[in-house]
Design a protein around this motif. Sequence first.
Motif, PDB file in Angstrom:
ATOM      1  N   ALA A 113       0.838  -1.202   0.000  1.00  0.00           N
ATOM      2  CA  ALA A 113       0.000   0.000   0.000  1.00  0.00           C
ATOM      3  C   ALA A 113       0.872   1.252   0.000  1.00  0.00           C
ATOM      4  O   ALA A 113       0.564   2.240  -0.670  1.00  0.00           O
ATOM      5  CB  ALA A 113      -0.933   0.001   1.206  1.00  0.00           C
TER       6      ALA A 113
ATOM      7  N   GLY B 102       1.117   4.116  -2.878  1.00  0.00           N
ATOM      8  CA  GLY B 102       0.767   5.497  -2.580  1.00  0.00           C
ATOM      9  C   GLY B 102      -0.639   5.669  -2.073  1.00  0.00           C
ATOM     10  O   GLY B 102      -1.156   6.775  -2.040  1.00  0.00           O
ATOM     11  N   ILE B 103      -1.249   4.569  -1.650  1.00  0.00           N
ATOM     12  CA  ILE B 103      -2.621   4.699  -1.149  1.00  0.00           C
ATOM     13  C   ILE B 103      -2.698   4.519   0.352  1.00  0.00           C
ATOM     14  O   ILE B 103      -3.750   4.317   0.904  1.00  0.00           O
ATOM     15  CB  ILE B 103      -3.564   3.685  -1.813  1.00  0.00           C
ATOM     16  CG1 ILE B 103      -3.063   2.279  -1.582  1.00  0.00           C
ATOM     17  CG2 ILE B 103      -3.717   3.975  -3.281  1.00  0.00           C
ATOM     18  CD1 ILE B 103      -3.977   1.230  -2.149  1.00  0.00           C
ATOM     19  N   ALA B 104      -1.543   4.585   1.018  1.00  0.00           N
ATOM     20  CA  ALA B 104      -1.574   4.523   2.463  1.00  0.00           C
ATOM     21  C   ALA B 104      -1.887   5.912   3.011  1.00  0.00           C
ATOM     22  O   ALA B 104      -1.277   6.898   2.590  1.00  0.00           O
ATOM     23  CB  ALA B 104      -0.231   4.028   3.005  1.00  0.00           C
ATOM     24  N   PRO B 105      -2.839   5.986   3.922  1.00  0.00           N
ATOM     25  CA  PRO B 105      -3.302   7.269   4.431  1.00  0.00           C
ATOM     26  C   PRO B 105      -2.185   8.188   4.879  1.00  0.00           C
ATOM     27  O   PRO B 105      -2.210   9.372   4.611  1.00  0.00           O
ATOM     28  CB  PRO B 105      -4.170   6.867   5.620  1.00  0.00           C
ATOM     29  CG  PRO B 105      -4.658   5.508   5.297  1.00  0.00           C
ATOM     30  CD  PRO B 105      -3.563   4.847   4.513  1.00  0.00           C
TER      31      PRO B 105
ATOM     32  N   ALA C 148      -5.640  -3.948  -4.737  1.00  0.00           N
ATOM     33  CA  ALA C 148      -6.033  -2.906  -3.791  1.00  0.00           C
ATOM     34  C   ALA C 148      -7.425  -3.188  -3.239  1.00  0.00           C
ATOM     35  O   ALA C 148      -7.657  -3.132  -2.030  1.00  0.00           O
ATOM     36  CB  ALA C 148      -6.006  -1.538  -4.460  1.00  0.00           C
TER      37      ALA C 148
ATOM     38  N   ALA D  94      -8.429  -4.244   0.542  1.00  0.00           N
ATOM     39  CA  ALA D  94      -9.304  -3.325   1.264  1.00  0.00           C
ATOM     40  C   ALA D  94     -10.608  -4.008   1.654  1.00  0.00           C
ATOM     41  O   ALA D  94     -11.420  -3.453   2.373  1.00  0.00           O
ATOM     42  CB  ALA D  94      -9.587  -2.089   0.418  1.00  0.00           C
TER      43      ALA D  94
ATOM     44  N   ARG E  58      -6.870  13.190  -2.579  1.00  0.00           N
ATOM     45  CA  ARG E  58      -6.569  12.639  -1.263  1.00  0.00           C
ATOM     46  C   ARG E  58      -7.775  11.889  -0.712  1.00  0.00           C
ATOM     47  O   ARG E  58      -7.599  10.861  -0.053  1.00  0.00           O
ATOM     48  CB  ARG E  58      -6.191  13.750  -0.299  1.00  0.00           C
ATOM     49  CG  ARG E  58      -5.311  14.794  -0.913  1.00  0.00           C
ATOM     50  CD  ARG E  58      -3.899  14.711  -0.431  1.00  0.00           C
ATOM     51  NE  ARG E  58      -3.210  15.954  -0.695  1.00  0.00           N
ATOM     52  CZ  ARG E  58      -1.926  16.129  -0.511  1.00  0.00           C
ATOM     53  NH1 ARG E  58      -1.183  15.125  -0.087  1.00  0.00           N
ATOM     54  NH2 ARG E  58      -1.365  17.285  -0.771  1.00  0.00           N
TER      55      ARG E  58
ATOM     56  N   ALA F  26      -7.811   8.582  -2.400  1.00  0.00           N
ATOM     57  CA  ALA F  26      -6.806   7.675  -1.849  1.00  0.00           C
ATOM     58  C   ALA F  26      -7.281   7.104  -0.519  1.00  0.00           C
ATOM     59  O   ALA F  26      -7.076   5.926  -0.235  1.00  0.00           O
ATOM     60  CB  ALA F  26      -5.483   8.400  -1.670  1.00  0.00           C
ATOM     61  N   LEU F  27      -7.905   7.946   0.272  1.00  0.00           N
ATOM     62  CA  LEU F  27      -8.416   7.498   1.559  1.00  0.00           C
ATOM     63  C   LEU F  27      -9.473   6.418   1.346  1.00  0.00           C
ATOM     64  O   LEU F  27      -9.485   5.393   2.031  1.00  0.00           O
ATOM     65  CB  LEU F  27      -9.017   8.690   2.314  1.00  0.00           C
ATOM     66  CG  LEU F  27      -8.650   8.855   3.780  1.00  0.00           C
ATOM     67  CD1 LEU F  27      -7.162   8.758   3.984  1.00  0.00           C
ATOM     68  CD2 LEU F  27      -9.193  10.154   4.319  1.00  0.00           C
TER      69      LEU F  27
ATOM     70  N   MET G 176      -9.755   4.461  -1.267  1.00  0.00           N
ATOM     71  CA  MET G 176      -9.114   3.266  -1.803  1.00  0.00           C
ATOM     72  C   MET G 176      -8.297   2.540  -0.744  1.00  0.00           C
ATOM     73  O   MET G 176      -8.142   1.330  -0.793  1.00  0.00           O
ATOM     74  CB  MET G 176      -8.150   3.638  -2.933  1.00  0.00           C
ATOM     75  CG  MET G 176      -8.789   3.879  -4.269  1.00  0.00           C
ATOM     76  SD  MET G 176      -9.941   2.584  -4.696  1.00  0.00           S
ATOM     77  CE  MET G 176      -8.829   1.210  -4.905  1.00  0.00           C
ATOM     78  N   GLY G 177      -7.762   3.298   0.176  1.00  0.00           N
ATOM     79  CA  GLY G 177      -6.813   2.726   1.118  1.00  0.00           C
ATOM     80  C   GLY G 177      -7.427   2.190   2.383  1.00  0.00           C
ATOM     81  O   GLY G 177      -6.722   1.688   3.231  1.00  0.00           O
ATOM     82  N   ILE G 178      -8.737   2.290   2.490  1.00  0.00           N
ATOM     83  CA  ILE G 178      -9.353   1.844   3.728  1.00  0.00           C
ATOM     84  C   ILE G 178      -8.934   0.423   4.053  1.00  0.00           C
ATOM     85  O   ILE G 178      -9.040  -0.471   3.236  1.00  0.00           O
ATOM     86  CB  ILE G 178     -10.887   1.926   3.670  1.00  0.00           C
ATOM     87  CG1 ILE G 178     -11.395   1.485   2.307  1.00  0.00           C
ATOM     88  CG2 ILE G 178     -11.341   3.298   4.006  1.00  0.00           C
ATOM     89  CD1 ILE G 178     -12.863   1.711   2.143  1.00  0.00           C
TER      90      ILE G 178
END
Lengths: 190, 190
Positions: free
Chosen positions: A102, A106-109, A155, A159, B99, B102-103, B105-107
Amino acid sequence: MPTPARTDRDAIVAAACALLEEGGTDAVTMQAVAERVGVRSPSLYKHVANRRALLDLVVGAAVADLDARSGAARGPEDARRSITAQVEGLRRFARERPRAWALVMGIAPDGPQPTTESAEASVRSLLEAVAELTGPEHALDGARLVVAWANGFIAMELAGAHRLGGDLDGAWRWGLDRMVDALGSDRAAG
Amino acid sequence: MPTPARTDRDAIVAAACALLEEGGTDAVTMQAVAERVGVRSPSLYKHVANRRALLDLVVGAAVADLDARSGAARGPEDARRSITAQVEGLRRFARERPRAWALVMGIAPDGPQPTTESAEASVRSLLEAVAELTGPEHALDGARLVVAWANGFIAMELAGAHRLGGDLDGAWRWGLDRMVDALGSDRAAG
DNA sequence: CCTGATGGCTAATTATCTTAGCCATCATGC
DNA sequence: GCATGATGGCTAAGATAATTAGCCATCAGG
């Protein structure tokens, strides 16, 4: 040398990687890393600039790891098999080190911002395989298609977004088959 | 009621959303949010449980926003156009609110989840369009293929991973075309 | 045996989240 | 009109984390 070093950058990055997978980005505190390598947190600053830089190093290590696997997976002559092997490798990596993956994506918060130039470098061998199917003209387009699909699928898988049920592995295979077919369709159709 | 409230949950979430896009997750501090809505940070806790919960609300708002757009984009009868419209909508959203995207997607599995209802609702129209091409048997597989590709492409685009050059928009269109073709290939091929 | 660079340490600063506890307000019921 | 209590604001203060400052021990090399 002066005082014998009790740790070094590699050990610090390794500890950070471990903590990342165990508890996510939040768990990678300077104190936790320090404790794991056996020093106090301020001493870490003798080896890395700051926490941000440490996370960047973690990303770099993850990319290197991915590259190594990708290189190891290289082999099959058949383009279709080669593509399959490479996306399978990507998926395996993502399952083994989901948080690192992740971060790389680049999708890590809280992750470091896109340091991902090398992410696509590791895909270079994929380009060759794809080119066999699409022709050189659309090799890049084709590689982007495959990589985008694989990363997107992974992803969503990680998720837990794939909760409409159904056979996930089946969806992976079905999608991959269709996609590889599609890579060649341009040529066949003209 | 008691003392006239100087702010409310919606305003707080809106402020957090704005800060998120302006400076990333790190910029969403309780103090910054409080300042923006005109109170002191401890007062925020009268409206949201904590920072974590606030970020969850931001994700929820983003999902709702996305769903709303997706609903608005519904319309075209032609399956191909419908699919195109929906992934374009996704891409547009990601560009406007990178952003937040991304949030979403990254959950993480343990993190905030979009409700199954809303997720399903936003995917329903895509499923219908895809089903027209794949037949009902592989509608879910097909939808997963499309959504995975779109999200993966967008992720890489936003991460700046697409720096091997070339025409990005062209790659998007080329990929989309191949993919939609592929959705129907199963039927044609038997 | 000096010496200086290295890498460790403690102490202290700063930033942030969060809790504790106080106070003003005003809708409500008398 | 007035008591009252829930609401939502505030200040003060505690906890945790990153980071900096400055000190000290070690040991390679002259």
